[in-house]
Design a protein around this motif. Structure first.
Motif, mmCIF file in Angstrom:
data_model
loop_
_atom_site.group_PDB
_atom_site.id
_atom_site.type_symbol
_atom_site.label_atom_id
_atom_site.label_comp_id
_atom_site.label_asym_id
_atom_site.label_seq_id
_atom_site.Cartn_x
_atom_site.Cartn_y
_atom_site.Cartn_z
ATOM 1 N N THR A 8 -44.189 -11.583 -4.782
ATOM 2 C CA THR A 8 -45.211 -11.884 -3.767
ATOM 3 C C THR A 8 -46.564 -12.138 -4.409
ATOM 4 O OG1 THR A 8 -44.050 -10.396 -2.244
ATOM 5 C CG2 THR A 8 -46.259 -11.078 -1.621
ATOM 6 N N ALA A 9 -47.293 -13.095 -3.821
ATOM 7 C CA ALA A 9 -48.669 -13.376 -4.230
ATOM 8 C C ALA A 9 -49.446 -13.808 -2.997
ATOM 9 C CB ALA A 9 -48.717 -14.466 -5.301
ATOM 10 N N TYR A 10 -50.759 -13.707 -3.094
ATOM 11 C CA TYR A 10 -51.571 -14.148 -1.957
ATOM 12 C C TYR A 10 -52.844 -14.808 -2.436
ATOM 13 C CZ TYR A 10 -54.756 -10.208 -2.677
ATOM 14 O OH TYR A 10 -55.662 -9.335 -3.217
ATOM 15 N N THR A 11 -53.408 -15.636 -1.578
ATOM 16 C CA THR A 11 -54.693 -16.262 -1.853
ATOM 17 C C THR A 11 -55.588 -16.096 -0.629
ATOM 18 O OG1 THR A 11 -55.817 -18.318 -2.479
ATOM 19 C CG2 THR A 11 -53.960 -18.522 -0.978
ATOM 20 N N THR A 12 -56.890 -16.106 -0.853
ATOM 21 C CA THR A 12 -57.862 -16.011 0.234
ATOM 22 C C THR A 12 -58.591 -17.343 0.361
ATOM 23 O OG1 THR A 12 -58.186 -13.649 -0.170
ATOM 24 C CG2 THR A 12 -59.875 -14.789 1.108
ATOM 25 N N VAL A 13 -58.604 -17.883 1.577
ATOM 26 C CA VAL A 13 -59.265 -19.156 1.867
ATOM 27 C C VAL A 13 -60.536 -18.855 2.652
ATOM 28 C CG1 VAL A 13 -59.019 -21.465 2.842
ATOM 29 C CG2 VAL A 13 -57.000 -20.240 2.006
ATOM 30 N N ASP A 14 -61.677 -19.231 2.114
ATOM 31 C CA ASP A 14 -62.966 -19.013 2.778
ATOM 32 C C ASP A 14 -63.401 -20.288 3.486
ATOM 33 O OD1 ASP A 14 -63.483 -16.299 1.965
ATOM 34 O OD2 ASP A 14 -63.809 -17.077 -0.050
#
Length: 747
Positions: free
Chosen positions: A125-131
């Motif tokens: 699992t991995a995640y990214t944050t979109v601003d």
């Protein structure tokens, strides 16, 4: 008051076209103002006076480069079959999705989960944050669709890709609950009145009032910060009471016509008597809704005042527009079958055949034969329904309570599986150094203490501000954001760890974050419940003493309300927390009861419950004032108003139930179900069963009022005693009914 409203009703009836045109002009004027209002208004979810809000305000001041109001979305990736997400083919697929995310509308930046020290990768699992360069409330349909399309692109590359956040959520679905409520109301009104015109009149006037209220909220949204959420309660309450208030005026108007009055006189009398009840019923609702301001939560204050304004509009519509429209419909206020009884005037001799007792009369007599037994059984029944309240757990809904097939819920579960349940509700610790404090030593001491706490799974490195006077430390609990253990952890950090560190290092430590804010919100709601209940019930008790000139009747009304609201809360716990019959109204996930539900239901249901108390008991009071004994006045009250009160309650229940069944929003569904259940219990158990039983038991003592209090209280005359004196003095008393008949009706 009754005399003033009588004159107002006659004036609006005579000048009906002017009255209608004024309301139509008001509608278009406010509509023009709403059309000129521009810009989305964010939901100002602030908690003044709480530690979480203090920390957020401090962060906004010390970290000016961070936009606290901006929107961000978390996108979660998972490799198939537990494979390592850092493998070349999956890493390449993630990078393609990141590039597509970065090209979206209003995107400021996208974090790279594979960057060194990001901590955004765990096994498969991995995640990214979109601003995004927007505030909450400014999310567009196009942005939501772009995000969903990007998620689909990642799935085509062999990944499991889900997202959480405002853009992933999109625009809330209201579900069209008001349509169901209006449809059921139309059927109930048609059965009640037997005339399409009479059934349509309360609906049309109520819709005009609701449209004016909602357009007014839109017109003032930018100036007063009224978001779309603010209008939800206003629409529900405004529609329900608008129909009910018009229903009572129309019903009384028809009864006055049958008594032999002219159309204009009947309109005046209906407005003077039923209209007085509408005014005081509306005041109780307004007091209850406006009283939400004592909670000191801005969004609740705005919701309360907006809904109270809609109720005020509904009262004004009932007192002015309804009499005017009655003048327009003329004899068509009765159905064709009833008009045939008297073709010349269109007014039937009676609504009941052969002088038989109606259902309300038979119901009241049946209860008065065994009042003690009926009272005990009813109270015990409500008590049983209230039992689940003892195990009520309060909180705020998060993505863990979303439907299992939603991307929000899937992203929540993937993060919990990959990084631990506390990852969905991290705690933000602010370390305020100030003068003469070694910030590095303070943050190091905090991190060491957190690492030794078994309830904390991990911490992120401290992030200092530009001038080195303050830092933030992110801590991830081992439990989920809505778990009781997380609540205990927050209190432990605040009550024990923060004072200890301040004594050692001189740095002030505050705890915030979504989980901490939810805990603070629950505490605020709990602490405000008793003061709010005291204020609302106290003011309404005084108002009802003025209306009924009695001590026992208002006391009985308040105690009956407490029974109904506790029983309704018990039903909410059974369905939304325990899951009993939850699938019947589309509740896919159970969880804690929203923290605002108890105080919200206390306010709204108290106001609505007093509606039925005022409408039903004022008829009893009116009969008693005109010479009937205590038992007969109860029977008369039910004979004249039981059917109308029942119809009004069914309409209100259908409006609230429509929102509960059709809305996809957990908050709206819970609100709708709670309100519908409370009205059902209050109208059909408390007001229609307990009230007549108790009135039968206490007899004449129900109307007792100390003489000294009777002398100092102003006479508001809801039962129309002063109006009757005024009419007799002007030759329009009951003895003059025959002289005022019109050979040709209006219309």
């Amino acid at each position: 008051m009754a005399t003033f409203l009588y004159k107002l009703g006659r004036l609006c009836f005579r000048r009906r076209w002017w009255a209608v045109l004024l309301w139509v002009a008001l509608l278009f004027g406010i509509g023009a103002g709403a059309a000129s209002s521009s810009g989305a208004v964010p939901d100002d979810f602030a908690l003044p006076g709480t530690e979480s809000q203090e920390a957020l305000d401090l962060m906004e001041e010390e970290f000016p480069e961070a936009n606290a109001d901006s929107v961000e979305t978390t996108v979660v990736f998972q490799a198939p079959d537990g494979a390592d997400i850092t493998a070349a083919e999956y890493r390449s697929a993630v990078q393609q999705v990141l590039a597509e995310l970065e090209a979206g509308d209003e995107v400021l930046g996208v974090t790279d989960p594979f960057a060194e020290g990001s901590g955004a990768v765990s096994g498969s699992t991995a995640y990214t944050t979109v601003d995004y360069d927007i505030a909450f409330g400014e999310v567009t349909t196009e942005m939501h669709e772009q995000l969903m399309s990007t998620l689909e692109s990642g799935r085509e590359l062999g990944l499991t890709v889900e997202a959480s956040g405002d853009v992933a959520f999109g625009e809330p679905e209201m579900g069209g609950g008001e349509v169901i409520g209006i449809a059921v109301a139309a059927v109930v009104l048609l059965i009640t009145f037997g005339s399409l015109v009479a059934a349509g009149l309360p609906l049309i006037t109520a819709l005009i009032g609701v449209m004016i209220g909602m357009l007014g909220i839109t017109a003032l949204s930018t100036a007063l910060g009224l978001s779309e959420t603010t209008g939800i309660l206003a629409m529900m309450i405004g529609l329900a009471v608008g129909i009910d208030y018009a229903l009572f005026i129309v019903s009384r108007y028809r009864a006055e016509l049958i008594e032999g009055h002219s159309h204009e006189e009947a309109a005046g009398r209906a407005t003077g008597t039923a209209g007085s009840a509408v005014v005081f019923a509306g005041l109780t609702v307004i007091i209850a809704l406006a009283g939400l301001a004592v909670v000191n939560v801005p969004i609740l204050t705005k919701m309360g005042f907006a809904a109270a304004a809609n109720v005020a509009v509904a009262v004004l519509v009932a007192l002015t527009l309804v009499p005017a429209v009655l003048g327009l419909v003329g004899k068509r206020i009765f159905g064709r079958r009833l008009r045939k009884q008297n073709p010349q005037t269109g007014v039937p001799a009676s609504l009941y055949k052969n002088g038989k007792e109606n259902g309300g009369t038979r119901w009241a007599r049946a209860i008065l034969r065994r009042p003690a037994l009926v009272l005990v059984v009813s109270v015990l029944g409500l008590g049983v329904l209230a039992v689940p309240v003892a195990s009520m757990e309060m909180g705020l809904p998060d993505n863990g309570t979303q439907p299992e097939d939603s991307t929000l819920r899937k992203a929540y579960d993937m993060l919990s599986e990959g990084f631990g349940p506390g990852f969905n509700g991290p705690l933000m610790m602010t370390v305020d150094g100030g003068d003469g404090v070694d910030l590095d030593a303070a943050t190091e001491a905090l991190t060491n203490e957190l690492s030794q706490n078994d309830a904390i799974a991990a911490t992120a490195p401290a992030q200092p501000n530009a001038d080195g006077t303050m830092a933030t430390v992110l801590a991830f609990p081992t439990t989920g954001p809505s778990d009781h253990a997380t609540t205990e952890l927050v209190h432990e950090l605040r009550d024990e760890l923060a004072p200890q560190l301040e004594a050692q290092t001189g740095a002030a430590v505050l705890v915030t974050g979504a989980a901490a804010a939810n805990i603070d919100f629950s505490d605020v709601m709990t602490d405000a419940l008793v003061p709010y209940l005291t204020l609302v019930v106290g003011l309404a008790f005084i108002l009802l003493v003025l209306v009924f000139r009695s001590i026992l009747v208002p006391l009985k009304a308040a105690l009956g309300f407490l029974l109904s609201v506790l029983a309704a809360l018990g039903a909410v716990v059974a369905v939304f927390q325990w899951g009993w019959a939850a699938n019947l109204i589309g509740v896919e996930e159970t969880g804690p009861i929203m923290s605002m539900m108890p105080i919200f239901m206390v306010g709204v249901i108290f106001g609505l419950a007093m509606d039925y108390e005022v409408f039903l008991v004022t008829r009893m009071r009116e009969a008693h004032v005109h010479g009937e004994d205590s038992h007969q006045s109860v029977v008369s009250g039910f004979k004249l108003n039981a059917r109308v009160v029942s119809a009004a309650a069914v309409i209100m229940i259908s409006v609230f139930a429509g929102f509960a069944v059709t809305s996809a929003e957990a908050m709206i569904k819970m609100m709708g179900f709670g309100l519908a259940t409370a009205v059902l219990l209050d109208a059909f158990v408390v007001r229609m069963v307990i009230v007549p039983a108790l009135m039968g038991l206490v007899g004449e003592r129900a109307w007792w009022l100390p003489r000294w209090l009777d002398r100092i209280l102003p006479n508001v005359d809801v039962e129309g005693e002063s109006l009757e004196r005024y009419l007799k003095a002007n030759g329009k008393g009951r003895d003059a009914i025959e002289q005022e008949r019109e050979p040709q009706p209006v219309g």
